[in-house]
Scaffold this motif. Sequence first.
Motif, PDB file in Angstrom:
ATOM      1  N   ILE A 230     -10.080   1.921  20.931  1.00 40.40           N
ATOM      2  CA  ILE A 230      -9.249   0.728  20.832  1.00 40.40           C
ATOM      3  C   ILE A 230      -9.245  -0.009  22.160  1.00 40.40           C
ATOM      4  N   PHE A 231      -9.549  -1.305  22.122  1.00 39.34           N
ATOM      5  CA  PHE A 231      -9.313  -2.193  23.255  1.00 39.34           C
ATOM      6  C   PHE A 231      -7.903  -2.775  23.102  1.00 39.34           C
ATOM      7  N   PHE A 232      -7.058  -2.595  24.089  1.00 35.02           N
ATOM      8  CA  PHE A 232      -5.745  -3.239  24.106  1.00 35.02           C
ATOM      9  C   PHE A 232      -5.841  -4.505  24.945  1.00 35.02           C
ATOM     10  N   VAL A 233      -5.442  -5.638  24.367  1.00 37.34           N
ATOM     11  CA  VAL A 233      -5.494  -6.919  25.074  1.00 37.34           C
ATOM     12  C   VAL A 233      -4.159  -7.640  24.911  1.00 37.34           C
ATOM     13  N   ASP A 234      -3.774  -8.407  25.928  1.00 34.36           N
ATOM     14  CA  ASP A 234      -2.420  -8.950  26.007  1.00 34.36           C
ATOM     15  C   ASP A 234      -2.327 -10.469  26.107  1.00 34.36           C
ATOM     16  N   GLY A 235      -3.461 -11.157  26.110  1.00 28.13           N
ATOM     17  CA  GLY A 235      -3.401 -12.602  26.293  1.00 28.13           C
ATOM     18  C   GLY A 235      -2.877 -13.351  25.087  1.00 28.13           C
ATOM     19  N   HIS A 236      -3.351 -12.972  23.909  1.00 28.98           N
ATOM     20  CA  HIS A 236      -2.900 -13.652  22.690  1.00 28.98           C
ATOM     21  C   HIS A 236      -1.463 -13.276  22.370  1.00 28.98           C
ATOM     22  N   THR A 237      -1.198 -11.986  22.386  1.00 33.41           N
ATOM     23  CA  THR A 237       0.132 -11.443  22.154  1.00 33.41           C
ATOM     24  C   THR A 237       0.169 -10.067  22.796  1.00 33.41           C
ATOM     25  N   GLU A 238       1.338  -9.501  22.955  1.00 31.20           N
ATOM     26  CA  GLU A 238       1.480  -8.211  23.633  1.00 31.20           C
ATOM     27  C   GLU A 238       0.779  -7.080  22.869  1.00 31.20           C
ATOM     28  N   LYS A 239      -0.153  -6.411  23.550  1.00 33.06           N
ATOM     29  CA  LYS A 239      -0.830  -5.209  23.050  1.00 33.06           C
ATOM     30  C   LYS A 239      -1.479  -5.388  21.681  1.00 33.06           C
ATOM     31  N   GLN A 240      -2.255  -6.472  21.563  1.00 32.02           N
ATOM     32  CA  GLN A 240      -3.142  -6.590  20.414  1.00 32.02           C
ATOM     33  C   GLN A 240      -4.176  -5.467  20.499  1.00 32.02           C
ATOM     34  N   MET A 241      -4.538  -4.896  19.352  1.00 33.10           N
ATOM     35  CA  MET A 241      -5.465  -3.761  19.322  1.00 33.10           C
ATOM     36  C   MET A 241      -6.770  -4.150  18.624  1.00 33.10           C
TER      37      MET A 241
ATOM     38  N   PHE B 188       0.873  -1.170   0.000  1.00 30.46           N
ATOM     39  CA  PHE B 188       0.000   0.000   0.000  1.00 30.46           C
ATOM     40  C   PHE B 188       0.914   1.226   0.000  1.00 30.46           C
ATOM     41  N   LYS B 189       1.233   1.702  -1.196  1.00 29.94           N
ATOM     42  CA  LYS B 189       2.302   2.695  -1.318  1.00 29.94           C
ATOM     43  C   LYS B 189       1.922   4.064  -0.777  1.00 29.94           C
ATOM     44  N   ASN B 190       0.612   4.323  -0.617  1.00 26.18           N
ATOM     45  CA  ASN B 190       0.161   5.636  -0.162  1.00 26.18           C
ATOM     46  C   ASN B 190      -0.358   5.623   1.273  1.00 26.18           C
ATOM     47  N   ALA B 191      -0.098   4.540   1.996  1.00 21.30           N
ATOM     48  CA  ALA B 191      -0.691   4.370   3.327  1.00 21.30           C
ATOM     49  C   ALA B 191       0.344   4.472   4.439  1.00 21.30           C
ATOM     50  N   HIS B 192      -0.128   4.912   5.600  1.00 17.71           N
ATOM     51  CA  HIS B 192       0.622   4.727   6.840  1.00 17.71           C
ATOM     52  C   HIS B 192       0.235   3.366   7.418  1.00 17.71           C
ATOM     53  N   PHE B 193       1.195   2.701   8.056  1.00 19.05           N
ATOM     54  CA  PHE B 193       0.947   1.432   8.737  1.00 19.05           C
ATOM     55  C   PHE B 193       0.960   1.695  10.245  1.00 19.05           C
ATOM     56  N   TRP B 194      -0.128   1.314  10.916  1.00 17.79           N
ATOM     57  CA  TRP B 194      -0.309   1.651  12.322  1.00 17.79           C
ATOM     58  C   TRP B 194      -0.189   0.423  13.223  1.00 17.79           C
ATOM     59  N   THR B 195       0.708   0.497  14.202  1.00 14.36           N
ATOM     60  CA  THR B 195       0.812  -0.485  15.274  1.00 14.36           C
ATOM     61  C   THR B 195       1.048   0.307  16.560  1.00 14.36           C
ATOM     62  N   ASN B 196       1.590  -0.315  17.596  1.00 13.89           N
ATOM     63  CA  ASN B 196       1.960   0.428  18.808  1.00 13.89           C
ATOM     64  C   ASN B 196       3.358   0.010  19.227  1.00 13.89           C
ATOM     65  N   ASP B 197       4.016   0.870  19.994  1.00 15.77           N
ATOM     66  CA  ASP B 197       5.439   0.645  20.263  1.00 15.77           C
ATOM     67  C   ASP B 197       5.697  -0.613  21.070  1.00 15.77           C
ATOM     68  N   ASN B 198       4.826  -0.948  22.018  1.00 14.06           N
ATOM     69  CA  ASN B 198       5.024  -2.177  22.801  1.00 14.06           C
ATOM     70  C   ASN B 198       4.963  -3.406  21.910  1.00 14.06           C
ATOM     71  N   HIS B 199       3.962  -3.437  21.038  1.00 17.22           N
ATOM     72  CA  HIS B 199       3.824  -4.620  20.183  1.00 17.22           C
ATOM     73  C   HIS B 199       4.950  -4.674  19.158  1.00 17.22           C
ATOM     74  N   TRP B 200       5.375  -3.529  18.646  1.00 20.04           N
ATOM     75  CA  TRP B 200       6.481  -3.504  17.697  1.00 20.04           C
ATOM     76  C   TRP B 200       7.742  -4.104  18.329  1.00 20.04           C
ATOM     77  N   GLU B 201       8.031  -3.721  19.540  1.00 20.70           N
ATOM     78  CA  GLU B 201       9.196  -4.256  20.252  1.00 20.70           C
ATOM     79  C   GLU B 201       9.047  -5.766  20.431  1.00 20.70           C
ATOM     80  N   TRP B 202       7.863  -6.209  20.765  1.00 24.55           N
ATOM     81  CA  TRP B 202       7.557  -7.633  20.970  1.00 24.55           C
ATOM     82  C   TRP B 202       7.763  -8.421  19.672  1.00 24.55           C
ATOM     83  N   ALA B 203       7.332  -7.839  18.555  1.00 22.61           N
ATOM     84  CA  ALA B 203       7.370  -8.536  17.272  1.00 22.61           C
ATOM     85  C   ALA B 203       8.758  -8.539  16.641  1.00 22.61           C
TER      86      ALA B 203
END
Length: 286
Positions: A185-196, A125-140
């Motif tokens: 956004i609901f942040f949940v951590d059971g499946h993986t860190e900071k799923q949104m 997606f050349k014209n898009a921003h990709f959104w995650t969160n810093d905790n999950h990025w570090e985890w991944a």
Amino acid sequence: MKLYPIESGNFKLDGGAMFGVVPKTIWNKTNPADQNNLIDMAARCLLIEDGNRLILIDTGMGNKQSDKFFGYYSLWGEHSLDKSLAAYGFHRDDVTDVFLTHLHFDHVGGAIQWNKDRTGYEPAFKNAHFWTNDNHWEWATKPNAREKASFLQENIIPMQESGQLKFISRPEGAFLEKSELGFGIFFVDGHTEKQMLPKLVHNGKTFVYVADLLPTAGHLPLPYVMGYDTRPLLTLDEKASFLNEAADNGYYLILEHDANQEVITVKHTEKGVRLNEVFKAEDILM
């Protein structure tokens, strides 16, 4: 402002892994397995048209992995992300934002593709921003051994290298600050860190895209927790809290992975929160 269901493809997963400690004789009633113990899965994304923004929630597996890789997941059906977008008059170049519930390959694989000469990877997606969160990025990007096979670096690092990666803040999750959608956004951590899990208000209804907190309607009973979850007891608590809220408030739950039941509501019963009504996504979203 409009919502569109985007079917990016279908695959199969091991039923035992999908239901953890629950015996097959029980889960097979709602999610019947084939001769190889595999159950049907969907990769149902959500497209949000909101003013000058076109937001895609999750992307499915994509198509850049090897035949051997896809052989593990028994792909089936005719759906694809591009065909689903085209059915509503859109192209991937129209997408302004890709919101990723988390970075497991079946949710983010379609965000990145081969470049033209197949020497490397580039954003799909050349014209898009990709959104995650810093905790999950570090985890991944520094994965634990349990999840390493789900966090494929070719799906993740090119978003950062392209300069298109953005982080959502917590707990408020500033993403659509001036939107009629009332995006939360609901942040949940059971499946993986900071799923949104996105929560949207549309046409007087509240929708929640439940991703891997509730992969299928068959997972409604609290102990029905995936073997893939990193913190299953936390998932148990998160499901209890969320499902009680959903039943109390009449939320419409968009199921990402249920191949047959697309959107559901839930209700309180003597056995706990259970299925109430089932809707086709196009009927209730559009």
